[in-house]
Design an enzyme around this catalytic site. Sequence first.
Site, PDB file in Angstrom:
ATOM      1  N   SER A 241       2.477 -25.943 -52.540  1.00 20.66           N
ATOM      2  CA  SER A 241       3.902 -26.152 -52.778  1.00 20.66           C
ATOM      3  C   SER A 241       4.254 -27.595 -52.440  1.00 20.66           C
ATOM      4  O   SER A 241       3.455 -28.308 -51.839  1.00 20.66           O
ATOM      5  CB  SER A 241       4.720 -25.218 -51.893  1.00 20.66           C
ATOM      6  N   LYS A 242       5.445 -27.963 -52.845  1.00 22.13           N
ATOM      7  CA  LYS A 242       5.897 -29.342 -52.624  1.00 22.13           C
ATOM      8  C   LYS A 242       5.857 -29.718 -51.149  1.00 22.13           C
ATOM      9  O   LYS A 242       5.638 -30.862 -50.793  1.00 22.13           O
ATOM     10  CB  LYS A 242       7.321 -29.501 -53.144  1.00 22.13           C
ATOM     11  N   ARG A 243       6.081 -28.735 -50.300  1.00 27.87           N
ATOM     12  CA  ARG A 243       6.115 -29.026 -48.863  1.00 27.87           C
ATOM     13  C   ARG A 243       4.790 -29.618 -48.382  1.00 27.87           C
ATOM     14  O   ARG A 243       4.747 -30.485 -47.544  1.00 27.87           O
ATOM     15  CB  ARG A 243       6.408 -27.743 -48.065  1.00 27.87           C
TER      16      ARG A 243
END
Length: 478
Positions: A241-243
């Site tokens: 994910s972007k995180r």
Amino acid sequence: MNTESSVRVRIAPSPTGNIHVGLARTALFNELFARKHAGAFIIRIEDTDKKRSKPEYEQAITEGLKWIGLTWQEGPDIGGEYGPYRQSERTRLYKEVLLKLVESGAAYICYCAPKEKGGGETHTCDCSVAPGDINTAKKYVIRLRVEPQKISFTDIIRGEVSVHTDSFGGDFVIARSVDDPLFHLAVVVDDALMNITHVIRGEDHLHNTIKHILLQRACGYSQPQYAHLPLLLDEQRRKLSKRAGETNLLAYRDMGYLPQAMLNYLALLGWAPKDNQEIFSHEELVQTFSLGDVQKSGAIFSIEKLKSINKHYIRQLSPAELFKQSKPFLEQQNIDISDEQHITAALVTEQERVTTLAELPEVVMFFLPGWEADYSPEMLVWKKSTPARTTELLAMLKDQLQDISADQYSADGLQDTLLAWIDTENLGRGDTLWPMRVALTGREKSPGPFEVAGVLGKEETLRRVTIAQEKITHANIS
Ligand code: GLU
């Protein structure tokens, strides 16, 4: 007809965000499979979510896939025999199928509030309404009638997959109205009408496939073969994910990754050849790739691995290609690149060391005519030396550099001559070469002094050594 030539595969992305690296990996595996079997690779845009779908995201998808060098035979940008290639332009086709399904009783109109999410209990009701009698003033959905049963299919990667229809609550919603089909219906209709032979997509769709098989049976379509690719995970084995890091494919272009490196790296996300080779050109991948070698478990996206592959490909570039690939990064920093020969020579000095192209502008800076010697005089003094000794050595160095003819100003020529001189005179390599490198670059870290002098040439090298002499003379260093 040769059955191999009829392979038709597709990706069906929703243009609701940036092009995710996972989509690029799925697209690549589809493209390799199609090319290996002399088939067709198709792009179909799932833009039925009107609120979230945007033309610029569709553009990013095709731009990103082109950037890594993929080609397709049919798609929204180039058309094809089985178009249109945007779901929003195909609603008429879905409506026909929906009406037929309701007519035959395979599906029915249902006024109950949909309770799909969460599954569990089986949906039963007596809403069943014929298409002519739909009360459009009332909110309804269309459900597929599902006999409780176990559905099995053979996945090319996962082998036998069996799911009982109870696991998703039986009769499931296939449209919000005859004009508003849901993903399950649209994807099944499109795959059938486009003669898709193999559906190669992410593992997150494994459970949907059961619904799709039920729909194919209800519509009388043949069933394509399925291959569900492993999910992409971050280094902590969580869904990527972007995180955890950058997931936008095009951001890697902007960060200075080469398209051939990105393509090569994406191929390794869930696939490995039997001999564990890692470096592949696109053509080699077409020859070597096989869905049978794709792993079942999640594939870790490792930025370190991508960096090492990028480094490898940067080293492989010819000087002309290195210049071409670096050009946008240099221009972005407003570096004057009109002297292509000089800039290329400067780039080559760092080619072995850099990990991304984005590191190159900084390196090129000190090769430019406008270079300012804005380093502090202290930097000229090597850690084991003194200012007085450095002053002496700079003077001797300048004499040596004067004596070397301009045509000997190449990294190799300078290295041979200067090292022989330093060693014969017993001057100490660090004592001499450290101030020389700082004089030429103004940095503690840079390519070696011979390479830099080779690119700068005699006149500029001497000018910079003179500046260093002046700096150290006027400085008050104790
Ligand atoms: N729009 C779906 C996705 O992007 C397509 C799934 C499929 O390939 O069937 O995940």
